[in-house]
Design an enzyme around this catalytic site. Sequence first.
Site, short mmCIF file in Angstrom:
data_model
loop_
_atom_site.label_atom_id
_atom_site.label_comp_id
_atom_site.label_asym_id
_atom_site.label_seq_id
_atom_site.Cartn_x
_atom_site.Cartn_y
_atom_site.Cartn_z
N TRP A 3 7.24 2.06 -11.23
CA TRP A 3 7.43 0.66 -11.58
C TRP A 3 7.69 0.56 -13.08
CZ3 TRP A 3 4.69 -2.56 -14.91
CH2 TRP A 3 4.98 -3.93 -14.80
N GLY A 23 1.95 5.74 -15.79
CA GLY A 23 2.18 4.31 -15.78
C GLY A 23 1.55 3.60 -14.59
N SER A 24 2.24 2.57 -14.16
CA SER A 24 1.71 1.61 -13.20
C SER A 24 1.41 2.22 -11.84
CB SER A 24 2.74 0.49 -13.03
OG SER A 24 2.51 -0.20 -11.84
N SER A 25 0.52 1.54 -11.12
CA SER A 25 0.19 1.94 -9.76
C SER A 25 1.29 1.57 -8.78
CB SER A 25 -1.12 1.28 -9.33
OG SER A 25 -1.01 -0.14 -9.46
N GLY A 26 2.35 0.92 -9.27
CA GLY A 26 3.51 0.67 -8.43
C GLY A 26 4.35 1.93 -8.20
#
Lengths: 425, 141
Positions: free
Chosen positions: B33, B67-70
């Site tokens: 993400w 980075g993001s957990s997306g």
Amino acid sequence: MHLTDAERAMRDGERGPAVARAMDLLIRYGEALGAERLIEVTNVAGTWSSTTPWVQAGLDRPDDFATIFSRFNLDSDETVEMPPAVVPTCQLIHGIDTRNWQLQGFTADQAALQRRSEAHFGRRGVQWMSTCTPYQVGNTPLKGEHCAWMESSAVVWINAVIGARSNVEGRESTGAAAITGRIPLFGLHIAENRRASHRVRVECPPETMMDWGLLGYAVGEMVMEEIPVLAGIAARPRPIFLKHFGAAAASSGGVEMYHIPGITAEAQSEAEALGGRAPAHDHVYSPAERRRAWENLQSASDDAVDFVMLGCPHNSAEQMIEIARLLDGRRISPNTRLWVHTPRQIRALCDDGGITAAIEAAGARVMSDSCPAINRALPPGTRVVATDSAKQAHYLPAIAGVQVWFGSLEHCIDAALTGRWRGGP
Amino acid sequence: METRERILIRGRCVVPGRAEAPAFVTRQTVSGWGGIDARTGTITERRHEKAGQSFAGKVLVFPGAKGSSGWSHYFHMTRRLGSAPAAMLFTVMTTKVALGAVVTRVPAMTDFDRDPFAVIADGDLVRVDADAGVVEVFKRG
């Protein structure tokens, strides 16, 4: 991977097809990790958001929530209905603000679909906290509690500040965890993996919100996904400083856990944070590193600011009150939009306490449920953004193709009032 | 191809399967993400060494995820949009990259017996047999 009798029964379908698909995913995931077994979790934070174009792609009808759930929350090709969540489960930030959808460029149909999805999954136990900061609105696990959370900035908060235990999970693994109460035993669920391996000697002690964001951004680049202990923090930070620090460190790197002796949950001392070992890596955070972090966060060159974004991670009530005070009796520039983001629960508090009215009287808007990095919804024509968030400054250029200035809250309010960026390190 | 230098690496299977494609090598971790365009498999992170280049259909050789957990959701999207990498070879195991590899449903491996970055360069032909735990590298040119 070892499974208990109860887990084998779930895999074999004794609790229905959705739970069986969830166990299948958790087993594939656990084996990918090299995990020995699963562990019971008692708190899940994930996303059941059903309105994005990608999630909607290829559906016969937009409210086919079973297909969305199966594909994106279980990685299942078989379509199954979501059964009730078996542990407390909350929805994180999502794409549409159910009150300000029009301002974000969404249609009435999209807003209605969002509300239908909230009712659909809400009845199955998903609590629509609708924020990247569930810990600010009552979801605070206990020290040592095993959780399965998404949202890197929230995971680093519950690990470091509270001492709960979660890896950074994803949409599919939290979807499975909510209906099984299981997640692979890996990483930060294991006590010995929670000790620091890096020490950062902070020679430039952070004092302000912006300082803590810069420190986090620099530390993330230094340690990447490893665990740091910060040495040399004398003054007690405000909780919002740690919120900013963690979000920044999880953006430039993959920091999921950190220690500040005497402040965070699992480090009474530097020695405890390091588990009695010498640090494998030593770093220094001096004024030069602070300056470099500031420069790395700037992607703008044009000082005419179109849009000011505040509230990433979502603002606390005290931050909202601070903004209302800074805007009191003033009016933002006609050339600039100012959106202030806070959880819907804190927005309700601000509505009742006159804070929303004070902020909006200046021409700003109080937004919830989402943010521009999540839904790419910026005011039309936005080219240059100013924000007090290191995370937003890091991601927005890639996500929305805009220039971003990073600075303090005061810099950002000044930009909103004047339409010009005059911030500095 | 038979005249090319051939190098063998052994590692652990993360996601079973086999694939053969040119290598896309970065020593920098990748964000999902906010770091890739899932429609094209292009790296979009502003200061990334591979910004503007696509891993679609290639063997993605990288340290791992950040980075993001997306992360998993965005790599999941590359599968649905036809821009997934052909395989993933990575060196640092995290929940993000493991779940991402699982839901992208491409062969994936880690825990190599030698440093893949010392062996594999951009454009080398890479044959991944995750079931057998073997990577064959055919040096370009």
